[in-house]
Write a protein that holds these residues in place. Structure first.
Motif, short mmCIF file in Angstrom:
data_model
loop_
_atom_site.label_atom_id
_atom_site.label_comp_id
_atom_site.label_asym_id
_atom_site.label_seq_id
_atom_site.Cartn_x
_atom_site.Cartn_y
_atom_site.Cartn_z
N LEU A 10 0.83 -1.20 0.00
CA LEU A 10 0.00 0.00 0.00
C LEU A 10 0.87 1.26 0.00
N PHE A 11 1.92 1.26 0.79
CA PHE A 11 2.82 2.42 0.86
C PHE A 11 3.49 2.67 -0.49
N SER A 12 3.95 1.61 -1.16
CA SER A 12 4.60 1.80 -2.47
C SER A 12 3.61 2.31 -3.50
N PHE A 13 2.36 1.86 -3.42
CA PHE A 13 1.34 2.35 -4.34
C PHE A 13 1.08 3.84 -4.10
N LEU A 14 0.93 4.22 -2.83
CA LEU A 14 0.68 5.62 -2.51
C LEU A 14 1.87 6.50 -2.88
N LEU A 15 3.07 5.99 -2.70
CA LEU A 15 4.26 6.73 -3.09
C LEU A 15 4.30 6.96 -4.59
N SER A 16 3.89 5.94 -5.38
CA SER A 16 3.88 6.11 -6.83
C SER A 16 2.84 7.14 -7.25
N LEU A 17 1.73 7.24 -6.52
CA LEU A 17 0.71 8.23 -6.86
C LEU A 17 1.12 9.64 -6.44
N SER A 18 2.15 9.76 -5.58
CA SER A 18 2.57 11.10 -5.18
C SER A 18 3.19 11.85 -6.35
N THR A 19 3.59 11.17 -7.38
CA THR A 19 4.12 11.82 -8.58
C THR A 19 3.07 11.84 -9.69
N ALA A 20 1.83 11.67 -9.31
CA ALA A 20 0.75 11.57 -10.29
C ALA A 20 0.34 12.93 -10.83
N ASP A 21 -0.23 12.90 -12.02
CA ASP A 21 -0.83 14.07 -12.64
C ASP A 21 -2.34 13.89 -12.62
N VAL A 22 -3.06 14.96 -12.87
CA VAL A 22 -4.50 14.88 -12.98
C VAL A 22 -4.91 15.29 -14.39
N GLY A 23 -6.01 14.75 -14.85
CA GLY A 23 -6.51 15.05 -16.18
C GLY A 23 -7.91 14.51 -16.34
N THR A 24 -8.28 14.24 -17.58
CA THR A 24 -9.60 13.69 -17.87
C THR A 24 -9.45 12.47 -18.76
N ALA A 25 -10.45 11.62 -18.72
CA ALA A 25 -10.44 10.43 -19.58
C ALA A 25 -11.83 10.22 -20.15
N SER A 26 -11.84 9.70 -21.36
CA SER A 26 -13.06 9.26 -22.02
C SER A 26 -12.87 7.79 -22.33
N SER A 27 -13.91 7.15 -22.84
CA SER A 27 -13.76 5.76 -23.28
C SER A 27 -13.83 5.74 -24.80
N TYR A 28 -13.26 4.70 -25.37
CA TYR A 28 -13.42 4.50 -26.81
C TYR A 28 -13.65 3.04 -27.10
N SER A 29 -14.33 2.80 -28.20
CA SER A 29 -14.78 1.45 -28.50
C SER A 29 -14.03 0.87 -29.68
N PRO A 30 -14.10 -0.46 -29.85
CA PRO A 30 -13.44 -1.10 -30.99
C PRO A 30 -13.97 -0.55 -32.31
N PRO A 31 -13.23 -0.65 -33.38
CA PRO A 31 -11.98 -1.41 -33.50
C PRO A 31 -10.80 -0.63 -32.92
#
Length: 135
Positions: A10-31
């Motif tokens: 858990l600590f290593s996961f939280l540490l990796s998110l400390s260098t995280a950026d924020v943004g937006t996401a959409s979904s896309y479908s095949p193909p």
């Protein structure tokens, strides 16, 4: 039974998110092919289909190809769209601006395959606010 291994994970996961950026996401479908990164080569895709197309802010003239990110849904205009505490690891295989398939919303930081999007949010949400960090 010691909880130390779980704490360290858990600590290593939280540490990796400390260098995280924020943004937006959409979904896309095949193909999902062809892609701007690897054309029609299906070996580029992880077996679970968790792929992404990079938006203009992270595309970097194709430098984003093969990059992996861990992504988490922070919020959405769609009520209860985010899956609490869920993350997904995605591999960038395409450029969002040049997708041959339809995105739920254009102009986002990332377009996630439906398989990836479903892991962190409801497909009913056209877009979500995300936190993402390189793996």
């Amino acid at each position: 039974m010691s909880h130390l291994p779980l704490f360290l994970l858990l600590f290593s996961f939280l540490l990796s998110l400390s260098t995280a950026d924020v943004g937006t996401a959409s979904s896309y479908s095949p193909p999902y092919i062809p892609t701007r990164c690897f054309g029609n080569d299906r070996s580029q895709f992880p077996s679970d289909g968790t792929i992404a197309a990079a938006g203009s802010g992270i595309w970097n003239n194709g430098g984003a190809c093969s990059r992996r990110y861990v992504v988490r849904c922070l919020s959405s205009q769609t009520p209860a769209a985010c899956i609490s505490d869920a993350t997904v690891e995605v591999t960038v295989v395409d450029q969002a601006a040049g997708l041959g398939s339809r995105q739920s919303m254009a102009g986002t930081t990332m377009a996630l395959s439906q398989a990836a999007y479903r892991r962190i949010a409801s497909l009913d949400a056209r877009a979500i606010n995300i936190e993402f960090a390189p793996v």
